[in-house]
Design a protein around this motif. Structure first.
Motif, PDB file in Angstrom:
ATOM      1  N   UNK A  70     -72.618 105.918 -47.406  1.00  0.00           N
ATOM      2  CA  UNK A  70     -72.369 105.698 -48.828  1.00  0.00           C
ATOM      3  C   UNK A  70     -71.787 104.301 -49.056  1.00  0.00           C
ATOM      4  N   UNK A  71     -70.782 103.967 -48.254  1.00  0.00           N
ATOM      5  CA  UNK A  71     -70.169 102.642 -48.386  1.00  0.00           C
ATOM      6  C   UNK A  71     -71.170 101.542 -48.100  1.00  0.00           C
ATOM      7  N   UNK A  72     -71.965 101.752 -47.044  1.00  0.00           N
ATOM      8  CA  UNK A  72     -72.968 100.747 -46.682  1.00  0.00           C
ATOM      9  C   UNK A  72     -73.969 100.552 -47.823  1.00  0.00           C
ATOM     10  N   UNK A  73     -74.304 101.638 -48.554  1.00  0.00           N
ATOM     11  CA  UNK A  73     -75.228 101.511 -49.686  1.00  0.00           C
ATOM     12  C   UNK A  73     -74.684 100.533 -50.717  1.00  0.00           C
ATOM     13  N   UNK A  74     -73.387 100.644 -50.993  1.00  0.00           N
ATOM     14  CA  UNK A  74     -72.785  99.727 -51.977  1.00  0.00           C
ATOM     15  C   UNK A  74     -72.940  98.281 -51.523  1.00  0.00           C
ATOM     16  N   UNK A  75     -72.614  98.039 -50.239  1.00  0.00           N
ATOM     17  CA  UNK A  75     -72.670  96.660 -49.740  1.00  0.00           C
ATOM     18  C   UNK A  75     -74.097  96.125 -49.798  1.00  0.00           C
ATOM     19  N   UNK A  76     -75.053  96.933 -49.336  1.00  0.00           N
ATOM     20  CA  UNK A  76     -76.432  96.450 -49.287  1.00  0.00           C
ATOM     21  C   UNK A  76     -77.000  96.264 -50.689  1.00  0.00           C
ATOM     22  N   UNK A  77     -76.620  97.159 -51.613  1.00  0.00           N
ATOM     23  CA  UNK A  77     -77.087  96.991 -52.997  1.00  0.00           C
ATOM     24  C   UNK A  77     -76.627  95.668 -53.574  1.00  0.00           C
ATOM     25  N   UNK A 120     -57.367  96.220 -45.576  1.00  0.00           N
ATOM     26  CA  UNK A 120     -57.243  94.857 -45.056  1.00  0.00           C
ATOM     27  C   UNK A 120     -58.558  94.382 -44.444  1.00  0.00           C
ATOM     28  N   UNK A 121     -59.188  95.261 -43.674  1.00  0.00           N
ATOM     29  CA  UNK A 121     -60.462  94.875 -43.049  1.00  0.00           C
ATOM     30  C   UNK A 121     -61.497  94.533 -44.121  1.00  0.00           C
ATOM     31  N   UNK A 122     -61.595  95.427 -45.116  1.00  0.00           N
ATOM     32  CA  UNK A 122     -62.550  95.178 -46.195  1.00  0.00           C
ATOM     33  C   UNK A 122     -62.231  93.885 -46.925  1.00  0.00           C
ATOM     34  N   UNK A 123     -60.938  93.663 -47.154  1.00  0.00           N
ATOM     35  CA  UNK A 123     -60.542  92.455 -47.877  1.00  0.00           C
ATOM     36  C   UNK A 123     -60.902  91.219 -47.068  1.00  0.00           C
ATOM     37  N   UNK A 204     -72.968  95.484 -60.201  1.00  0.00           N
ATOM     38  CA  UNK A 204     -73.344  95.492 -58.789  1.00  0.00           C
ATOM     39  C   UNK A 204     -74.864  95.328 -58.635  1.00  0.00           C
ATOM     40  N   UNK A 205     -75.605  96.088 -59.399  1.00  0.00           N
ATOM     41  CA  UNK A 205     -77.064  95.969 -59.338  1.00  0.00           C
ATOM     42  C   UNK A 205     -77.509  94.565 -59.735  1.00  0.00           C
ATOM     43  N   UNK A 224     -67.187  91.298 -57.597  1.00  0.00           N
ATOM     44  CA  UNK A 224     -68.057  92.452 -57.354  1.00  0.00           C
ATOM     45  C   UNK A 224     -68.365  92.570 -55.867  1.00  0.00           C
ATOM     46  N   UNK A 225     -68.759  91.449 -55.262  1.00  0.00           N
ATOM     47  CA  UNK A 225     -69.101  91.470 -53.835  1.00  0.00           C
ATOM     48  C   UNK A 225     -67.878  91.830 -53.002  1.00  0.00           C
ATOM     49  N   UNK A 226     -66.750  91.226 -53.346  1.00  0.00           N
ATOM     50  CA  UNK A 226     -65.496  91.527 -52.657  1.00  0.00           C
ATOM     51  C   UNK A 226     -65.222  93.029 -52.676  1.00  0.00           C
ATOM     52  N   UNK A 227     -65.390  93.620 -53.858  1.00  0.00           N
ATOM     53  CA  UNK A 227     -65.091  95.057 -54.010  1.00  0.00           C
ATOM     54  C   UNK A 227     -66.021  95.920 -53.152  1.00  0.00           C
ATOM     55  N   UNK A 228     -67.285  95.508 -53.010  1.00  0.00           N
ATOM     56  CA  UNK A 228     -68.196  96.345 -52.223  1.00  0.00           C
ATOM     57  C   UNK A 228     -67.719  96.440 -50.772  1.00  0.00           C
TER      58      UNK A 228
END
Lengths: 326, 504, 331
Positions: A70-77, A120-123, A204-205, A224-228
């Motif tokens: 699910x998380x990966x979907x956000x990033x790839x989108x 932290x990792x995501x950030x 995001x889209x 937006x990208x940061x948040x994904x």
């Protein structure tokens, strides 16, 4: 009467006729049809497949991959990629189990600390990608190694012990349905809601389709990208917490393969790697495909390493039949 | 009423901006009043778009300040611009193809409660905006299903939906058919009456006279002057835009061409974007091709050169023989060159030097066994061409990205001259170049034709076509809709054919 | 004062601030890796004088050689605008084949090595063909190939690889001719041939052009697909060669031999000043990059730090180098 049936039949045929569908929708449809085929294959090849306890087992096994997929979907989108989810899962599973160490009073602090690390990792990923403009592939590949190093500094083998209460996260039931499945379903519904009905999802889209155009439309594309990436590492963290609960302890090899698997499910689910097109529904189908395939291979007693071959082939074949330019 | 109308809404003071190697704007000032249409004119590369992109925060100026409604503002990104009530309509579509019309119109400012979008409200509001411009498009269909003109209208609606009181339009009509231009102008007039200010960028002077209250002229990144509509006439404007008399830049065509050997003959060419194309080209002839964006001009060039679109039918005879040019290698081998419209994306490899760019199509000829490069030979060819074309470059191995636009384009020409082509296709060869460079390129094109090369010249600039071509084909919707011989060439005829209007 | 100003204006200060930044970045991208390498050597020598001990230098170069060989392959792929994540998996696969095939016999060394190199080239060919003809993004294709090879390896060995490494291969991996390690000679040969191909042949020129601007290269009559496919074949071949040298160095069969080399090779190439977008990069820079990455690992060991710290440093160097070299899009 005859005519009416014919019309309905034609309608059904056309709704399945892939050429009349839009490309992304078509691929999502393909993913669901593949899922159907996998289920049929499961029923045919193994008599135990359709037993209820096996199905519940499949669902529960789908949770770990489902969360991170699910998380990966956000990033790839949004046009990115995250290769660091596997090592994030390993780190968070070790960290949570290690801090908990079987003590009930440490459950909440352990979860909180683990989440903080996940954020932290995501950030860090998000910062490098959206503000330093390092390509996502390089950022997350480097981050993968960094997190692996950190995990191994923390422990070189299985570590910690969970509490009995914490085991509910993976083992509990609400009625006949396992708790993790319900938990996952709720999160997943939330994810779909966020993508389709919130400004963040819309932005995001747009960002994934074209960062320039989105930026010109006044969207804060960097944010937006940061948040994904934050969302993605949070979902990996949840996955790590879940796996720690299921295994009873943390393991520095817990997340091996999850980065590859999560990307596979997103792409097979019809989301384009270039971003902007696709969505969670296809990912869901692909998650079930993967976990059913695993299940069938297990039931058939096939040597476990065959799974890698099957997965590699699925990804390559699926992408080479999509036949679109990324 | 009058005092209200003359209130100055925007002032840009002493704006300067440079890009690596180019001074795009120097010391430009501009002001715009409420209820006024200010036209910004200038040649390609004069700095119009750069100035506007600074105003909406896509670029940041190096020097100068922007004063909006009497207050100094700092616009560092598009987000700031929207909040200060400035919106812009770009030349190229800035819509997201896979979102619906309504979603696009309100992108970035969706009606929402907190983070949650209200779709009913969104489509209702989008519909209202569409109706205001009399556009009958369902707001729920995705944008990629619309035609280019429809998309352009949606882009306009999108800009208006921000309720901005300063609307910038950057050549909004470049892909609109004429009757929709009228709709757009009506809409501009309506906006003006509401007391909004409009900055309208164009290089079509007819439009300027139709719509402008005042005209500001830019040339080579500097403001040359501002005229009121009454004080402006065509020849003055053109002189201000190009800095000399028209005849100097686009001299009358000198007839030198006489029908000689046929070099190219295209018969019944049909592909996904082209319909039944027939024409012939002779040695030493310059054949102009006119048409709007998306009329099939570039597609035709690419089919002849063997890129992209595969043929559905038809024959190409080159140098008397039937050929099937499936890829650029074969086309180059046969003796065809292609100067594409976008030298940054298709013409040059910016990471390589001048020499290495020039030798790209002849690597096979300057090497032993097509493997080991003969670097001396390569250098010699490059040096000869650089001298012949007067390419101004510090050294032969300077990276092409450090050259000016005109010299970059000359490197592209040098590249094709190195294969000594029998036919060369130019697609917008002078886009974005200054006057001097344009004249040099025109000279080189003429010289090539005089040496017996067949030339196909695609251009949006009618004066360029008129001054160079021996014949002009006019294309529309993938078809040739007219052929004008050198005696018949006239600007209004080309335009009306290209737009599909009845000739008057 | 005036004179001083004139001098200032005639130098770098004559350019505007943004131009200065561009020039600085350009110069740094070209020579930065050598500067960093020299500084790193000096700092290492100060922190731990043992660093300059011939034994340590020998070990350092020995360990750097397999990495250097893969990095040359990786550079060629990166120059063409691609990336190859399957190199490490391919190295391990070569290791397994070599161990199982050579059975510790020197006379089997050559035929089995040829098979290994053939497998490498074949894997590269598959990558290249699917990437160019089916439009699969390079990193996804090679990621899939990585998993696929891993699966084949484990299924074949049933998780427990067997076989012995013959002394001849051991010699290539660990031996020396005079005072020079054999592995370094192999690396030197690869780098030399690589440099000749890149700088003096039509293929090299076509590769730079394709990576710099694929469309422009295509319109100049270059068969870009072929150029890209060949780059993957070369990369696969060199990864297999590196796998053989590494096998000689390790002296045993290991399903995870070469683990981490995909990251290290990409990092070496990038630290060496190559563009990830393609079209710019040199063999010399890559050699500097390889040495930098190897010295970092070497220092972690010499300073008695945890090996894992080396991983963290490598990851940071990779991200940092790309962030730092990020030059504005040209044109």
């Amino acid at each position: 009467m005859q005519g009416k049936i014919e019309v309905i039949g034609k309608k059904m045929f056309y709704s399945l006729n892939l050429k009349t569908l839009e490309e992304t929708k078509a691929r999502q449809t393909v993913a669901w049809l593949l899922l159907l085929a996998t289920v049929v294959a499961g029923i045919i090849t193994s008599p135990t497949f359709s037993r209820s306890h096996n199905i519940i087992n499949v669902l529960r096994q789908a949770v770990a991959l489902g969360l991170v997929g699910m998380g990966q979907t956000f990033v790839i989108l949004a046009g990115g990629i995250d290769l660091s989810v596997g090592s994030t899962i390993s780190l968070t599973s070790c960290l949570s189990a290690g801090i908990m160490a079987g003590r009930g009073e440490m459950v909440i602090p352990a979860i909180l600390i683990t989440f903080a690390v996940g954020i932290c990792i995501g950030a860090a990923n998000g910062f490098a990608v959206s503000y330093l403009k390092v390509p996502p592939l390089i950022t997350t590949l480097g981050m993968m190694t960094i997190i692996q190093g950190m995990t191994l500094l923390y422990t070189r083998g299985p570590v910690g012990r969970i509490t009995r209460g914490y085991a509910y996260f993976s083992e509990g039931y609400i009625g006949p349905v396992p708790f993790p499945v319900i938990f996952f379903a709720i999160l997943f519904a939330l994810g779909i809601f966020v993508l389709s009905r919130t400004t963040f999802g819309r932005h995001l889209y747009a960002t994934g389709e074209s960062e320039d155009i989105a930026h010109q439309s006044g969207i804060k594309t960097r944010l937006v990208i940061f948040m994904t990436y934050i969302i993605c590492s949070l979902s990996a963290t949840l996955s790590g917490l879940f796996l720690a609960s299921r295994c009873g302890s943390g393991d520095p090899l817990m997340g091996v393969g999850y980065d590859f698997d999560s990307i596979t499910v997103v792409l097979i689910g019809g989301t384009t790697l270039a971003g902007g097109r696709g969505g969670l529904s296809g990912t869901l189908a692909a998650i079930f495909i993967m976990s059913i395939l695993n299940n069938i291979l297990n039931l058939l007693g096939v040597f476990a390493f065959w799974q890698w071959i099957v997965k590699g082939l699925i990804l390559i074949i699926a992408l080479s039949t999509y036949r679109i330019k990324y | 009423m009058r005092s209200n109308n003359s209130e100055i809404i925007l002032e840009m003071r002493n704006i300067s901006k440079s890009f690596p190697g180019v001074k795009a704007l120097s010391d430009v000032s501009l002001e715009c009043k409420r209820g006024e249409v200010l036209c910004l004119v200038g040649e390609n590369g004069a700095g119009k778009s750069t100035l506007m992109k600074i105003l909406v925060g896509v670029y940041n100026q190096d020097e100068g300040e922007i004063i909006l409604r009497g207050k100094k503002v700092d616009i560092s990104n598009p987000w700031d611009a929207y909040r200060s009530g400035i919106s812009i309509i770009y030349q190229e579509s800035n819509l997201v193809p896979h979102l619906s019309v309504g979603e696009n119109v309100l992108l970035g400012h969706e009606p929402s409660r907190g983070f949650i979008i209200n779709p009913t409200k969104l489509y209702k509001s989008a519909k209202t905006w569409l109706q205001r411009l009399n556009i009958d498009i369902n707001p729920r269909i995705p944008v990629y299903k619309l035609s280019v003109a429809q998309q352009q209208m949606i882009a306009i609606v999108k800009a208006l939906s921000l309720n901005a009181d300063l609307v910038i339009m950057d050549e909004p009509t470049s892909s609109l058919p004429l009757h929709e231009v009228e709709t757009l102008f009506n809409c501009i007039r309506a906006l003006k009456n509401e007391g909004r200010a409009i900055i309208y960028i164009s290089h079509r002077l007819e439009e300027v006279f139709q719509i402008a209250d005042r005209v500001a002229v830019l040339r080579d990144g500097k403001r040359v002057g501002v005229l009121s509509r009454e004080g402006a006439d065509k020849s003055t404007l053109v002189r201000m835009m190009i800095g000399r008399e028209v005849e100097e830049v686009y001299p009358e065509k000198v007839k030198t061409f006489t029908v000689d050997k046929e070099i190219l003959s295209v018969e019944n060419l049909t592909s996904s974007t082209l319909k039944n194309i027939n024409f012939k080209l002779y040695r030493g002839e310059i054949l102009g091709v006119a048409g709007l964006m998306g009329s099939g001009r570039t597609a035709l060039a690419k089919v002849i050169f063997g890129v992209d679109s595969p043929l559905d039918g038809g024959d190409i005879y080159f140098d008397g023989k039937s050929v099937s040019l499936k890829d650029p290698q074969r086309a180059i081998g046969a003796g065809i060159g292609f100067v594409s419209e976008n030298r940054g994306e298709e013409g040059l490899v910016f990471t390589l030097s001048v020499t290495k760019n020039i030798s790209l199509p002849i690597l096979g000829k300057i090497s032993y066994l097509k493997f080991w490069l003969n670097k001396n030979k390569e250098k010699k060819i490059a040096r000869t061409l650089v001298e012949e074309l007067k390419i101004r470059t510090p050294r032969l191995n300077t990276q092409v990205s450090y050259l000016s636009g005109g010299n970059q384009q000359k490197v592209v020409l040098a590249k094709w001259l190195s294969v000594a082509p029998k036919l060369i296709i130019f697609d917008e060869p002078t886009r974005g170049l200054d006057i001097g460079a344009k004249a040099e390129i025109h000279y080189l094109i003429r010289k090539m034709a005089e040496n017996g090369t067949g030339v196909i010249l695609i251009s949006s600039e009618i004066p360029e076509l008129m001054s160079l071509s021996d014949r002009i084909l006019v294309m529309r919707k993938g078809q040739i809709v007219g052929e004008l011989s050198s005696e018949e060439i006239a600007e209004h005829r080309i335009l009306s054919l290209a737009a599909g209007e009845k000739e008057d | 004062m005036k004179a001083l100003r004139k001098i200032a204006e005639s130098t770098i200060f004559a350019y505007s601030r943004s131009e200065r930044k561009d020039i600085f970045q350009f110069v740094f991208a070209r020579y930065g890796s050598y500067v960093v390498l020299i500084l790193l050597v000096i700092v290492s020598g100060i922190l731990q004088p043992i660093f300059f001990h011939p034994r340590n230098i020998f070990n350092l170069l020995l360990r750097a050689s397999p990495l250097g060989i893969v990095a040359v392959g990786q550079l060629i792929v990166v120059l063409g605008g691609g990336i190859d994540l399957s190199v490490a998996s391919l190295m391990a696969t070569t290791n397994i084949i070599a161990a199982a095939g050579m059975l510790g016999r020197n006379e089997l060394c050559l035929p089995v090595s040829l098979i290994c190199l053939g497998v490498g080239a074949l894997v590269g060919l598959t990558n290249g063909v699917l990437i160019t003809k089916r439009g699969i993004p390079p990193f996804i294709m090679t990621l899939g190939m990585m998993i696929l090879l891993q699966g084949i390896r484990f299924v074949w060995t049933r998780g427990a690889p067997r076989g012995t490494i013959p002394s001849l291969l051991r010699f290539i991996g660990t031996g020396r001719i005079w005072i020079i390690p054999t592995a370094v000679l192999v690396f030197g040969l690869v780098a030399g041939v690589g440099a000749i191909i890149l700088y003096y042949t039509t293929y090299g020129r076509q590769l730079y052009a394709t990576g710099g601007n694929r469309q422009a290269a295509k319109l100049s009559g270059i068969n870009v697909d072929k150029v890209i496919i060949i780059s993957y074949v070369i990369c696969g071949f060199l990864a297999a060669l590196a796998g053989l040298v590494l096998t000689g160095y390790l002296g045993l069969a290991d399903n995870w031999a070469g683990k981490g080399y995909e990251l290290e090779s990409i990092a070496a190439v990038v630290v060496g000043g190559a563009y990830l977008m393609g079209g710019r990069g040199t063999i010399e820079g890559t050699i500097a990059g390889v040495l930098i990455m190897s010295i970092l690992v070497n220092m972690v060991l010499l300073l008695n730090l945890d090996v894992e710290l080396g991983m963290i440093v490598q990851g940071i160097v990779l991200i940092g180098a790309v962030a730092f070299y990020k030059v504005k899009k040209l044109g």
